[in-house]
Design an enzyme around this catalytic site. Structure first.
Site, PDB file in Angstrom:
ATOM      1  N   ARG A   1      -6.702  31.086 -11.396  1.00 17.40           N
ATOM      2  CA  ARG A   1      -8.050  31.461 -11.856  1.00 17.40           C
ATOM      3  C   ARG A   1      -8.521  30.757 -13.131  1.00 17.40           C
ATOM      4  O   ARG A   1      -9.652  30.276 -13.161  1.00 17.40           O
ATOM      5  CB  ARG A   1      -8.155  32.993 -12.015  1.00 17.40           C
ATOM      6  CG  ARG A   1      -8.214  33.697 -10.658  1.00 17.40           C
ATOM      7  CD  ARG A   1      -8.368  35.208 -10.749  1.00 17.40           C
ATOM      8  NE  ARG A   1      -9.004  35.692 -11.931  1.00 17.40           N
ATOM      9  CZ  ARG A   1     -10.329  35.722 -12.158  1.00 17.40           C
ATOM     10  NH1 ARG A   1     -11.157  35.320 -11.231  1.00 17.40           N
ATOM     11  NH2 ARG A   1     -10.806  36.165 -13.280  1.00 17.40           N
TER      12      ARG A   1
ATOM     13  N   CYS B   1       1.208  18.881 -13.639  1.00 15.18           N
ATOM     14  CA  CYS B   1       0.653  17.620 -14.100  1.00 15.18           C
ATOM     15  C   CYS B   1      -0.854  17.549 -13.868  1.00 15.18           C
ATOM     16  O   CYS B   1      -1.338  16.771 -13.028  1.00 15.18           O
ATOM     17  CB  CYS B   1       1.381  16.464 -13.418  1.00 15.18           C
ATOM     18  SG  CYS B   1       3.122  16.545 -13.821  1.00 15.18           S
ATOM     19  N   GLU B   2      -1.576  18.417 -14.562  1.00  7.70           N
ATOM     20  CA  GLU B   2      -3.039  18.443 -14.540  1.00  7.70           C
ATOM     21  C   GLU B   2      -3.476  18.942 -15.914  1.00  7.70           C
ATOM     22  O   GLU B   2      -2.906  19.907 -16.423  1.00  7.70           O
ATOM     23  CB  GLU B   2      -3.574  19.464 -13.504  1.00  7.70           C
ATOM     24  CG  GLU B   2      -3.179  19.233 -12.070  1.00  7.70           C
ATOM     25  CD  GLU B   2      -3.938  18.117 -11.386  1.00  7.70           C
ATOM     26  OE1 GLU B   2      -4.993  17.693 -11.910  1.00  7.70           O
ATOM     27  OE2 GLU B   2      -3.461  17.659 -10.328  1.00  7.70           O
TER      28      GLU B   2
ATOM     29  N   GLU C   1     -16.196  47.153   0.326  1.00 10.40           N
ATOM     30  CA  GLU C   1     -15.204  46.069   0.430  1.00 10.40           C
ATOM     31  C   GLU C   1     -14.665  45.672  -0.950  1.00 10.40           C
ATOM     32  O   GLU C   1     -14.707  44.505  -1.328  1.00 10.40           O
ATOM     33  CB  GLU C   1     -15.846  44.830   1.067  1.00 10.40           C
ATOM     34  CG  GLU C   1     -16.448  45.031   2.436  1.00 10.40           C
ATOM     35  CD  GLU C   1     -17.273  43.826   2.912  1.00 10.40           C
ATOM     36  OE1 GLU C   1     -17.490  42.878   2.119  1.00 10.40           O
ATOM     37  OE2 GLU C   1     -17.691  43.836   4.071  1.00 10.40           O
ATOM     38  N   PRO C   2     -14.156  46.613  -1.734  1.00 12.05           N
ATOM     39  CA  PRO C   2     -13.701  46.238  -3.073  1.00 12.05           C
ATOM     40  C   PRO C   2     -12.365  45.495  -3.036  1.00 12.05           C
ATOM     41  O   PRO C   2     -11.478  45.836  -2.258  1.00 12.05           O
ATOM     42  CB  PRO C   2     -13.514  47.600  -3.763  1.00 12.05           C
ATOM     43  CG  PRO C   2     -13.119  48.514  -2.651  1.00 12.05           C
ATOM     44  CD  PRO C   2     -13.885  48.040  -1.440  1.00 12.05           C
ATOM     45  N   GLY C   3     -12.245  44.488  -3.873  1.00 15.71           N
ATOM     46  CA  GLY C   3     -10.966  43.790  -4.027  1.00 15.71           C
ATOM     47  C   GLY C   3     -10.499  43.983  -5.454  1.00 15.71           C
ATOM     48  O   GLY C   3      -9.736  44.894  -5.783  1.00 15.71           O
ATOM     49  N   ARG C   4     -11.041  43.112  -6.327  1.00 11.64           N
ATOM     50  CA  ARG C   4     -10.641  43.079  -7.734  1.00 11.64           C
ATOM     51  C   ARG C   4     -10.627  44.456  -8.412  1.00 11.64           C
ATOM     52  O   ARG C   4      -9.714  44.754  -9.177  1.00 11.64           O
ATOM     53  CB  ARG C   4     -11.616  42.162  -8.474  1.00 11.64           C
ATOM     54  CG  ARG C   4     -11.265  41.851  -9.898  1.00 11.64           C
ATOM     55  CD  ARG C   4     -12.430  41.124 -10.581  1.00 11.64           C
ATOM     56  NE  ARG C   4     -13.026  40.114  -9.742  1.00 11.64           N
ATOM     57  CZ  ARG C   4     -12.610  38.850  -9.682  1.00 11.64           C
ATOM     58  NH1 ARG C   4     -11.622  38.444 -10.437  1.00 11.64           N
ATOM     59  NH2 ARG C   4     -13.206  37.999  -8.867  1.00 11.64           N
TER      60      ARG C   4
ATOM     61  N   TYR D   1     -11.800  28.567 -12.251  1.00  9.41           N
ATOM     62  CA  TYR D   1     -13.111  29.110 -12.665  1.00  9.41           C
ATOM     63  C   TYR D   1     -13.269  29.198 -14.170  1.00  9.41           C
ATOM     64  O   TYR D   1     -14.186  29.880 -14.639  1.00  9.41           O
ATOM     65  CB  TYR D   1     -13.281  30.560 -12.173  1.00  9.41           C
ATOM     66  CG  TYR D   1     -12.977  30.890 -10.768  1.00  9.41           C
ATOM     67  CD1 TYR D   1     -13.588  30.219  -9.711  1.00  9.41           C
ATOM     68  CD2 TYR D   1     -12.116  31.952 -10.472  1.00  9.41           C
ATOM     69  CE1 TYR D   1     -13.339  30.594  -8.396  1.00  9.41           C
ATOM     70  CE2 TYR D   1     -11.873  32.335  -9.163  1.00  9.41           C
ATOM     71  CZ  TYR D   1     -12.477  31.650  -8.138  1.00  9.41           C
ATOM     72  OH  TYR D   1     -12.237  32.033  -6.859  1.00  9.41           O
TER      73      TYR D   1
HETATM   74  C1  LIG Z   1     -13.978  38.428  -1.592  1.00  7.01           C
HETATM   75  C2  LIG Z   1     -14.793  39.393  -0.854  1.00  7.01           C
HETATM   76  C3  LIG Z   1     -14.807  40.746  -1.217  1.00  7.01           C
HETATM   77  C4  LIG Z   1     -14.081  41.286  -2.421  1.00  7.01           C
HETATM   78  O1  LIG Z   1     -14.601  40.803  -3.622  1.00  7.01           O
HETATM   79  P1  LIG Z   1     -14.119  41.435  -5.015  1.00  7.01           P
HETATM   80  O2  LIG Z   1     -14.922  40.718  -6.031  1.00  7.01           O
HETATM   81  O3  LIG Z   1     -12.671  41.174  -5.142  1.00  7.01           O
HETATM   82  O4  LIG Z   1     -14.419  42.898  -4.965  1.00  7.01           O
HETATM   83  C5  LIG Z   1     -15.545  41.618  -0.451  1.00  7.01           C
HETATM   84  N1  LIG Z   1     -16.241  41.181   0.639  1.00  7.01           N
HETATM   85  C6  LIG Z   1     -16.257  39.905   1.014  1.00  7.01           C
HETATM   86  C7  LIG Z   1     -17.039  39.500   2.199  1.00  7.01           C
HETATM   87  C8  LIG Z   1     -15.537  38.962   0.288  1.00  7.01           C
HETATM   88  O5  LIG Z   1     -15.561  37.684   0.659  1.00  7.01           O
END
Ligand SMILES: *Cc1c(COP(=O)(O)O)cnc(C)c1O
Length: 417
Positions: A321, A351-352, A282-285, A325
């Protein structure tokens, strides 16, 4: 390098950013299809080359949910990890088949579960026993069998910002081992559901594979103890990228990450069962982070008793971001300057006080000059808002032919409700 100065002017994916900004109003997001394709292919082929069984890469749509962006991934065979009904519809519209979509999230609503059942998602990644009860009930009502994966809480502490760490028992995510094993045996819960997988996801922007390895080992133990022949083991996402030079050496290489997963699964799962579970990711970033930049203009400068402020036309509503964070993003001028660098607070117009992209040594820039925030392809536009009643920025993509495509027009005042 996808970002480089040519004749002192910054280019992204071979295209001059200053040229793009002549025709497009700042702030805007600019993505590279080339970087996106390379990142996906490196990840997917890395899994194949490490010998992982029938890998399925489910891109985390929440990191970048632009439809054209997702179409590029769909074209390469990517699946999707989604966390809402909206993301499910978006992934399907982009051409990602339901059979490659995993539905994560701790708070799925009845409507969202019904939509997932109707579309036939690959699995519901379930985060509580109550959620399983509801899915099982709804599947019965719809005369369907729900495919269930438990998100296991491996009780590990991952080294990342506390707001993006998710694998500890004090966090809201996942189910503990003893609860999973008790639930598997409770026949009442499975009348219209089938356990097909186990998953973990212990946090985001992980630069150290140790906690992930431990979590996968523990997931294997639960899988073996469950005595169910699972169709898949889902190792989650979370792999980090280098937002700053000091992180470059720490970023795990895809080949090392895949080898770690392969060796851990061999030792703790495949050696103990005849069942060949496939591997889901499940890669995102890691896929989307480096695909995009946020291009902004300097509005004006201000000095308050020795504090230098550079005020940009993009703000925390466009890229949250750093405010949310305290995330670090590299900030660079589009036109390289040889002027003396001074310590500067680089801020937006919101305005923060937290509307601050960073405090850096930078050569002074004049009103109208361009600045970019790097590595903005993940959790950039998708996390944005219309706070301060600001319209959303435009999204552009440089395609493989180096042509510019508008993939999401700039928002308008009329759209703001
Ligand atoms: C956000 C999320 C991801 C992706 O996370 P990254 O840090 O972007 O790779 C994968 N699985 C689940 C369940 C998430 O909530």
């Amino acid at each position: 390098m996808s970002l480089e100065y040519k004749k002192n002017t910054l280019h992204f994916s071979g295209v001059s950013i200053a040229e793009v900004a002549k025709k497009h109003k700042t702030p805007f997001y600019l993505y590279s299809e080339e970087v996106l394709s390379e990142n996906y292919m490196e990840f997917f082929h890395g899994a194949l080359e490490a010998g992982l069984h029938h890998p399925l890469v489910c891109f985390a749509v929440k990191s970048n949910s632009n439809k054209e962006f997702l179409k590029v991934l769909a074209g390469m065979g990517s699946g999707a990890d989604i966390v809402s009904g909206g993301e499910l519809l978006r992934a399907l519209e982009a051409g990602i088949p339901a059979s490659k979509i995993v539905f994560s999230g701790v708070g799925k609503t009845t409507e969202e579960i019904e939509l997932g059942l109707k579309k036939g998602v690959y699995s519901f990644n379930v985060e509580s026993v109550e959620e399983l009860e509801l899915i099982n009930f709804l599947a019965g009502k719809m005369k369907k069998t729900a495919r269930i994966c438990f998100r296991f809480n491996p009780e590990v502490v991952s080294k990342t910002h506390k707001y993006i760490s998710t694998g500890n028992k004090t966090h809201k995510f996942g189910i503990l081992k003893k609860d999973i094993l008790a639930t598997v045996k409770n026949k009442k819960l499975w009348t219209n559901s089938k356990l097909v997988g186990l998953s973990i996801h212990i946090g985001s922007q992980l630069l150290d594979l140790k906690a992930t390895k431990t979590a996968i080992e523990r997931m294997c133990d639960v899988a073996i103890a469950s005595k169910v022949d699972l169709e898949f083991l889902d190792v989650g996402g979370g792999l980090g990228i280098d937002y700053q030079a000091s992180e470059t050496a720490k970023v795990p290489k895809i080949a090392d990450y895949m080898k770690m997963i392969h060796d851990t699964l061999e030792k703790h799962y495949y050696s103990k069962t005849a069942n060949i579970a496939r591997v889901v990711f499940e890669p995102g970033r890691r896929i989307s982070g480096k695909t995009g930049i946020l291009v902004m203009s300097v509005l004006r400068n201000k000095v308050s008793d020795g504090n230098n402020f550079m005020i940009l036309d993009g703000g925390m509503n466009d890229m949250m971001r750093p405010s949310l964070y305290e995330a670090y993003h590299e900030i660079s001028p589009v036109a390289k300057s040889s002027k003396k660098e001074v310590l500067t607070h680089i801020v937006g117009p919101i305005c923060e006080t937290s509307d601050l992209f960073g405090t850096r040594k930078m050569a002074p820039l004049k009103s109208g000059e361009l600045v970019i925030l790097r590595d903005a392809g993940a959790y950039g536009y998708s996390m944005g808002s219309t706070y301060n009643l600001r319209a959303r920025p435009e999204e552009l993509m440089i395609n493989l032919a180096r042509k510019l495509q508008v993939i999401n027009p700039r928002g308008t005042y009329e759209e703001l409700k």
